[in-house]
Design an enzyme around this catalytic site. Structure first.
Site, PDB file in Angstrom:
ATOM      1  N   ASP A  47       0.839  -1.208   0.000  1.00 28.43           N
ATOM      2  CA  ASP A  47       0.000   0.000   0.000  1.00 28.43           C
ATOM      3  C   ASP A  47       0.871   1.253   0.000  1.00 28.43           C
ATOM      4  O   ASP A  47       1.643   1.471   0.933  1.00 28.43           O
ATOM      5  CB  ASP A  47      -0.875  -0.002   1.265  1.00 28.43           C
ATOM      6  CG  ASP A  47      -1.796   1.205   1.308  1.00 28.43           C
ATOM      7  OD1 ASP A  47      -2.854   1.147   0.655  1.00 28.43           O
ATOM      8  OD2 ASP A  47      -1.454   2.209   1.963  1.00 28.43           O
ATOM      9  N   TYR A  52       2.587   9.812   0.299  1.00 36.59           N
ATOM     10  CA  TYR A  52       3.711   9.254   1.067  1.00 36.59           C
ATOM     11  C   TYR A  52       5.066   9.561   0.429  1.00 36.59           C
ATOM     12  O   TYR A  52       6.102   9.273   1.035  1.00 36.59           O
ATOM     13  CB  TYR A  52       3.571   7.732   1.233  1.00 36.59           C
ATOM     14  CG  TYR A  52       2.263   7.255   1.810  1.00 36.59           C
ATOM     15  CD1 TYR A  52       1.406   8.130   2.491  1.00 36.59           C
ATOM     16  CD2 TYR A  52       1.859   5.929   1.687  1.00 36.59           C
ATOM     17  CE1 TYR A  52       0.199   7.696   3.005  1.00 36.59           C
ATOM     18  CE2 TYR A  52       0.651   5.481   2.212  1.00 36.59           C
ATOM     19  CZ  TYR A  52      -0.176   6.377   2.859  1.00 36.59           C
ATOM     20  OH  TYR A  52      -1.368   5.942   3.364  1.00 36.59           O
ATOM     21  N   LYS A  77      -2.813   5.881  -4.134  1.00 34.83           N
ATOM     22  CA  LYS A  77      -3.943   6.777  -3.830  1.00 34.83           C
ATOM     23  C   LYS A  77      -3.688   8.162  -4.384  1.00 34.83           C
ATOM     24  O   LYS A  77      -2.535   8.631  -4.393  1.00 34.83           O
ATOM     25  CB  LYS A  77      -4.151   6.878  -2.304  1.00 34.83           C
ATOM     26  CG  LYS A  77      -4.020   5.564  -1.564  1.00 34.83           C
ATOM     27  CD  LYS A  77      -4.357   5.694  -0.092  1.00 34.83           C
ATOM     28  CE  LYS A  77      -3.920   4.467   0.679  1.00 34.83           C
ATOM     29  NZ  LYS A  77      -2.492   4.405   1.005  1.00 34.83           N
ATOM     30  N   HIS A 110      -7.790   9.188  -1.887  1.00 33.94           N
ATOM     31  CA  HIS A 110      -7.174   9.082  -0.560  1.00 33.94           C
ATOM     32  C   HIS A 110      -8.072   9.666   0.533  1.00 33.94           C
ATOM     33  O   HIS A 110      -8.165   9.116   1.625  1.00 33.94           O
ATOM     34  CB  HIS A 110      -5.821   9.799  -0.582  1.00 33.94           C
ATOM     35  CG  HIS A 110      -4.870   9.339   0.476  1.00 33.94           C
ATOM     36  ND1 HIS A 110      -3.514   9.349   0.306  1.00 33.94           N
ATOM     37  CD2 HIS A 110      -5.075   8.852   1.728  1.00 33.94           C
ATOM     38  CE1 HIS A 110      -2.921   8.892   1.398  1.00 33.94           C
ATOM     39  NE2 HIS A 110      -3.847   8.587   2.280  1.00 33.94           N
TER      40      HIS A 110
HETATM   41  N1  LIG Z   1      -5.804   5.931   3.763  1.00 33.69           N
HETATM   42  C1  LIG Z   1      -5.292   6.672   4.725  1.00 33.69           C
HETATM   43  O1  LIG Z   1      -5.686   7.826   4.928  1.00 33.69           O
HETATM   44  C2  LIG Z   1      -4.215   6.088   5.596  1.00 33.69           C
HETATM   45  C3  LIG Z   1      -3.891   6.717   6.814  1.00 33.69           C
HETATM   46  C4  LIG Z   1      -2.902   6.147   7.605  1.00 33.69           C
HETATM   47  C5  LIG Z   1      -2.269   4.975   7.192  1.00 33.69           C
HETATM   48  N2  LIG Z   1      -2.589   4.399   5.980  1.00 33.69           N
HETATM   49  C6  LIG Z   1      -1.908   3.159   5.505  1.00 33.69           C
HETATM   50  O2  LIG Z   1      -1.999   2.174   6.527  1.00 33.69           O
HETATM   51  C7  LIG Z   1      -0.697   1.736   6.878  1.00 33.69           C
HETATM   52  C8  LIG Z   1      -0.647   1.318   8.330  1.00 33.69           C
HETATM   53  O3  LIG Z   1      -0.943   2.397   9.191  1.00 33.69           O
HETATM   54  P1  LIG Z   1       0.167   3.088  10.117  1.00 33.69           P
HETATM   55  O4  LIG Z   1       1.484   2.885   9.502  1.00 33.69           O
HETATM   56  O5  LIG Z   1      -0.257   4.488  10.347  1.00 33.69           O
HETATM   57  O6  LIG Z   1       0.016   2.327  11.511  1.00 33.69           O
HETATM   58  P2  LIG Z   1       0.185   0.801  11.985  1.00 33.69           P
HETATM   59  O7  LIG Z   1       0.461  -0.107  10.857  1.00 33.69           O
HETATM   60  O8  LIG Z   1      -0.960   0.501  12.879  1.00 33.69           O
HETATM   61  O9  LIG Z   1       1.475   0.899  12.934  1.00 33.69           O
HETATM   62  C9  LIG Z   1       2.777   1.024  12.449  1.00 33.69           C
HETATM   63  C10 LIG Z   1       3.683   1.119  13.667  1.00 33.69           C
HETATM   64  O10 LIG Z   1       3.578  -0.081  14.441  1.00 33.69           O
HETATM   65  C11 LIG Z   1       4.844  -0.713  14.558  1.00 33.69           C
HETATM   66  N3  LIG Z   1       4.657  -2.169  14.409  1.00 33.69           N
HETATM   67  C12 LIG Z   1       4.320  -2.841  13.286  1.00 33.69           C
HETATM   68  N4  LIG Z   1       4.286  -4.154  13.526  1.00 33.69           N
HETATM   69  C13 LIG Z   1       4.606  -4.320  14.819  1.00 33.69           C
HETATM   70  C14 LIG Z   1       4.763  -5.466  15.657  1.00 33.69           C
HETATM   71  N5  LIG Z   1       4.581  -6.696  15.183  1.00 33.69           N
HETATM   72  N6  LIG Z   1       5.114  -5.270  16.960  1.00 33.69           N
HETATM   73  C15 LIG Z   1       5.310  -4.024  17.446  1.00 33.69           C
HETATM   74  N7  LIG Z   1       5.196  -2.907  16.700  1.00 33.69           N
HETATM   75  C16 LIG Z   1       4.840  -3.060  15.395  1.00 33.69           C
HETATM   76  C17 LIG Z   1       5.694  -0.129  13.444  1.00 33.69           C
HETATM   77  O11 LIG Z   1       7.064  -0.097  13.812  1.00 33.69           O
HETATM   78  P3  LIG Z   1       8.175  -0.914  12.946  1.00 33.69           P
HETATM   79  O12 LIG Z   1       8.237  -0.266  11.599  1.00 33.69           O
HETATM   80  O13 LIG Z   1       9.418  -0.760  13.756  1.00 33.69           O
HETATM   81  O14 LIG Z   1       7.719  -2.344  12.893  1.00 33.69           O
HETATM   82  C18 LIG Z   1       5.139   1.281  13.318  1.00 33.69           C
HETATM   83  O15 LIG Z   1       5.722   2.138  14.264  1.00 33.69           O
HETATM   84  C19 LIG Z   1       0.189   2.937   6.524  1.00 33.69           C
HETATM   85  O16 LIG Z   1       1.561   2.608   6.481  1.00 33.69           O
HETATM   86  C20 LIG Z   1      -0.416   3.351   5.216  1.00 33.69           C
HETATM   87  O17 LIG Z   1       0.018   2.491   4.166  1.00 33.69           O
HETATM   88  C21 LIG Z   1      -3.574   4.936   5.214  1.00 33.69           C
END
Ligand SMILES: NC(=O)c1ccc[n+]([C@@H]2O[C@H](COP(=O)([O-])OP(=O)(O)OC[C@H]3O[C@@H](n4cnc5c(N)ncnc54)[C@H](OP(=O)(O)O)[C@@H]3O)[C@@H](O)[C@H]2O)c1
Length: 281
Positions: A47, A52, A77, A110
């Site tokens: 994704d 980004y 997006k 997005h």
């Molecule tokens: N459509 C939208 O508006 C929108 C908004 C926000 C996000 N997104 C998408 O959704 C994705 C995910 O959301 P997010 O990145 O905001 O949050 P997330 O995936 O909930 O959390 C990512 C964080 O959690 C840590 N993490 C991941 N796996 C882990 C594990 N097994 N144990 C402990 N910590 C862990 C990561 O650190 P490490 O890297 O050190 O593992 C990072 O700091 C984004 O990257 C993006 O692609 C979309």
């Protein structure tokens, strides 16, 4: 180590690997390396987004990977200011150029933009699909009312939406929106699925994880996977986290576990609420 693959979620013609890799806040070499490593261990859903500023880095990882393009489900997006007629098509072309691809598997709006008529945006999105630049189309951060409106508009153009990508984790209930997506055959793709890493020390989650011999993040991601029509895209640049996050298809949570996790929802559980967000449900 044996390679694990996520099962695929059917969504109005799309076949979406239920567990993908998020790439928000990863750029340049860090991003290329993380996406390459993820593909290597079995991730098949990546994704990204114009927002980004990492499409080129993602594209480099795909180009360098031994995984065939046909096996990869790539989502990008369009910026909310670029979802007008003409601008959206131009944005899709720019994404393909940066990614080095002929098509994306899924193109999303997005964020909704109240200053641009939705009919115009959805028509442009349908046009991109008809032109073959995107195999599937969808939305992100759409409320129930916006999903209903978008579904109706797409239908008038003979198209269906594959996904609505929105925030979802145990601290944040999204049941009514998920029900709306299910009704229309739209996959609900959970972003911030592990609450940006902030929920892994929750005592309830830690307790379930200890009982099952899993990590808290695995328990949370499994909770997403056991909900019909739900996919998740955890971001990780840490190899051990990437591997653990994908290794969730060989155990199950009980109904009691599922309820205990859903019971962690709080009224102010939303983490992502920028000034340009819609009026939420
Ligand atoms: N459509 C939208 O508006 C929108 C908004 C926000 C996000 N997104 C998408 O959704 C994705 C995910 O959301 P997010 O990145 O905001 O949050 P997330 O995936 O909930 O959390 C990512 C964080 O959690 C840590 N993490 C991941 N796996 C882990 C594990 N097994 N144990 C402990 N910590 C862990 C990561 O650190 P490490 O890297 O050190 O593992 C990072 O700091 C984004 O990257 C993006 O692609 C979309």
């Amino acid at each position: 180590m044996s390679t694990l693959f996520a099962p695929k979620l059917p969504a109005n013609g799309a076949n979406i690997p239920a567990l993908g890799l998020g790439t928000f806040r990863m750029r340049d070499d860090v991003c290329t390396q993380a996406v390459g490593a993820a593909l290597e261990i079995g991730y098949r859903h990546i994704d990204t987004a114009v927002m980004y500023a990492n499409e080129a880095a993602v594209g480099q990882a795909i180009a360098a990977s031994s995984v065939p393009r046909s096996e990869i489900f790539l989502t990008t997006k369009v910026l909310p200011d670029e979802i007008g007629a003409g601008a959206l098509q131009k944005s899709a072309e720019g994404s393909l150029k940066r990614l080095g691809l002929d098509f994306v598997d899924l193109l999303l709006i997005h964020w909704p933009n109240a200053r641009i008529p939705l009919a115009e945006s959805i028509e442009a999105l349908c046009d991109v699909k008809k032109r073959g630049l995107a195999r599937n189309i969808g939305v992100a951060n759409f409320t129930i009312a916006l999903v209903e409106e978008a579904v109706a508009i797409a239908g008038r153009h003979g198209e269906k939406l594959a996904t609505n990508q929105c925030e979802y984790h145990p601290r944040f209930n999204q049941d009514p929106l998920i029900a709306t997506c299910r009704k229309h055959g739209i996959a609900f793709v959970s972003y911030c699925p592990v609450g940006q890493g902030r929920i892994v020390d929750d005592p309830v989650i830690v307790g379930i994880a200890a009982r099952l011999g899993r990590t808290p993040a695995q328990v949370v991601l499994r909770w997403h996977m056991q909900q019909p029509g739900v996919a998740a895209i955890p971001k990780s640049a840490t190899p051990a986290h990437q591997a653990a996050n994908l290794a969730i298809f060989d155990f199950a949570l009980t109904d009691e576990d599922m309820q205990a996790l859903s019971g962690l929802a709080v009224p102010n559980g939303r983490l992502v609420n920028p000034p340009f967000a819609p009026t939420w449900d």
